[in-house]
Motif scaffolding. Sequence first.
Motif, mmCIF file in Angstrom:
data_model
loop_
_atom_site.group_PDB
_atom_site.id
_atom_site.type_symbol
_atom_site.label_atom_id
_atom_site.label_comp_id
_atom_site.label_asym_id
_atom_site.label_seq_id
_atom_site.Cartn_x
_atom_site.Cartn_y
_atom_site.Cartn_z
ATOM 1 N N LEU A 24 25.370 40.724 30.548
ATOM 2 C CA LEU A 24 24.605 40.558 31.787
ATOM 3 C C LEU A 24 23.412 41.498 31.868
ATOM 4 N N LEU A 25 23.647 42.795 31.660
ATOM 5 C CA LEU A 25 22.559 43.762 31.809
ATOM 6 C C LEU A 25 21.686 43.895 30.558
ATOM 7 N N GLY A 26 22.147 43.318 29.452
ATOM 8 C CA GLY A 26 21.318 43.302 28.249
ATOM 9 C C GLY A 26 21.295 44.591 27.449
ATOM 10 N N SER A 27 22.314 45.426 27.619
ATOM 11 C CA SER A 27 22.387 46.681 26.872
ATOM 12 C C SER A 27 22.976 46.426 25.490
ATOM 13 N N GLU A 28 22.377 47.040 24.482
ATOM 14 C CA GLU A 28 22.867 46.870 23.125
ATOM 15 C C GLU A 28 24.056 47.795 22.875
ATOM 16 N N GLU A 29 25.124 47.233 22.320
ATOM 17 C CA GLU A 29 26.316 48.030 22.035
ATOM 18 C C GLU A 29 26.080 48.918 20.831
ATOM 19 N N GLY A 30 26.588 50.142 20.927
ATOM 20 C CA GLY A 30 26.523 51.096 19.827
ATOM 21 C C GLY A 30 27.918 51.320 19.262
ATOM 22 N N ARG A 31 28.235 52.585 19.035
ATOM 23 C CA ARG A 31 29.543 52.935 18.478
ATOM 24 C C ARG A 31 30.643 52.644 19.489
ATOM 25 N N SER A 32 31.870 52.467 18.956
ATOM 26 C CA SER A 32 33.016 52.246 19.840
ATOM 27 C C SER A 32 34.306 52.576 19.106
ATOM 28 N N THR A 33 35.348 52.769 19.887
ATOM 29 C CA THR A 33 36.712 52.909 19.373
ATOM 30 C C THR A 33 37.587 52.033 20.254
ATOM 31 N N ASP A 34 38.887 52.222 20.164
ATOM 32 C CA ASP A 34 39.805 51.475 21.022
ATOM 33 C C ASP A 34 39.784 51.985 22.462
ATOM 34 N N THR A 35 39.163 53.154 22.701
ATOM 35 C CA THR A 35 39.210 53.744 24.043
ATOM 36 C C THR A 35 37.840 53.953 24.682
ATOM 37 N N TRP A 36 36.745 53.677 23.961
ATOM 38 C CA TRP A 36 35.416 53.828 24.549
ATOM 39 C C TRP A 36 34.400 52.982 23.799
ATOM 40 N N VAL A 37 33.275 52.740 24.485
ATOM 41 C CA VAL A 37 32.162 52.004 23.884
ATOM 42 C C VAL A 37 30.855 52.606 24.399
ATOM 43 N N ASP A 38 29.890 52.765 23.491
ATOM 44 C CA ASP A 38 28.560 53.257 23.850
ATOM 45 C C ASP A 38 27.596 52.086 23.990
ATOM 46 N N PHE A 39 26.638 52.239 24.903
ATOM 47 C CA PHE A 39 25.566 51.259 25.067
ATOM 48 C C PHE A 39 24.219 51.965 25.104
ATOM 49 N N ASP A 40 23.221 51.276 24.591
ATOM 50 C CA ASP A 40 21.829 51.673 24.768
ATOM 51 C C ASP A 40 21.416 51.055 26.100
ATOM 52 N N PHE A 41 21.447 51.863 27.149
ATOM 53 C CA PHE A 41 21.175 51.420 28.507
ATOM 54 C C PHE A 41 19.728 51.734 28.839
ATOM 55 N N PHE A 42 18.833 50.805 28.479
ATOM 56 C CA PHE A 42 17.399 50.971 28.706
ATOM 57 C C PHE A 42 16.878 52.254 28.047
ATOM 58 N N GLY A 43 17.377 52.533 26.837
ATOM 59 C CA GLY A 43 16.917 53.706 26.101
ATOM 60 C C GLY A 43 17.725 54.964 26.354
ATOM 61 N N HIS A 44 18.791 54.861 27.142
ATOM 62 C CA HIS A 44 19.655 56.004 27.444
ATOM 63 C C HIS A 44 21.070 55.697 26.969
ATOM 64 N N GLN A 45 21.830 56.742 26.704
ATOM 65 C CA GLN A 45 23.178 56.558 26.154
ATOM 66 C C GLN A 45 24.207 56.514 27.283
ATOM 67 N N LEU A 46 24.870 55.385 27.387
ATOM 68 C CA LEU A 46 25.937 55.186 28.358
ATOM 69 C C LEU A 46 27.236 55.072 27.577
ATOM 70 N N SER A 47 28.207 55.943 27.861
ATOM 71 C CA SER A 47 29.501 55.932 27.172
ATOM 72 C C SER A 47 30.576 55.559 28.179
ATOM 73 N N LEU A 48 31.201 54.425 27.954
ATOM 74 C CA LEU A 48 32.216 53.919 28.873
ATOM 75 C C LEU A 48 33.593 54.125 28.255
ATOM 76 N N HIS A 49 34.413 54.884 28.952
ATOM 77 C CA HIS A 49 35.744 55.246 28.463
ATOM 78 C C HIS A 49 36.811 54.608 29.334
ATOM 79 N N LEU A 50 37.940 54.280 28.716
ATOM 80 C CA LEU A 50 39.061 53.762 29.501
ATOM 81 C C LEU A 50 39.607 54.860 30.393
ATOM 82 N N GLY A 51 39.778 54.568 31.665
ATOM 83 C CA GLY A 51 40.300 55.539 32.616
ATOM 84 C C GLY A 51 40.026 55.087 34.035
ATOM 85 N N LYS A 52 40.287 55.970 34.968
ATOM 86 C CA LYS A 52 40.092 55.667 36.383
ATOM 87 C C LYS A 52 38.608 55.826 36.740
#
Length: 137
Positions: A24-52
């Motif tokens: 939807l937002l068009g961010s390119e996926e970077g590195r990931s594991t089973d518990t997190w994924v990185d995105f190139d969020f308009f040229g910035h690094q967004l790291s999304l981790h499993l959790g609350k």
Amino acid sequence: MRSIFHLAFNVTDLQQARDFYGELLGSEEGRSTDTWVDFDFFGHQLSLHLGKPFESAYTGMVDNIAVPMPHFGLVLPFDAWQKMADKLTTAKVEFVLPPTLRFKDQPGEQYTLFFFDPFGNPIELKSYPDSNELFNT
């Protein structure tokens, strides 16, 4: 190298995060594991981790409008902001604050919109007709 913003926060489902941030937002996926994924969020690094995810409340008052705090977002060139506003509207994303021009003819005049990701994390996207107004008082 210019400074790149890094933000890491929690989500509850990585595939749903990929669909939202990637598709939807068009961010390119970077590195990931089973518990997190990185995105190139308009040229910035967004790291999304499993959790609350963040807890937020409508405690921010801007231009007499309550907005969720904490929140994060971007300042985009107007064409990119308008394209994203149209894309979110077409996708029927529920807005906290729909695409709006606020502070018209005042210091800091800006286009803005607020929405939540599928995990309840609030996001704001802004654009300034005059980029010199970004920090104007």
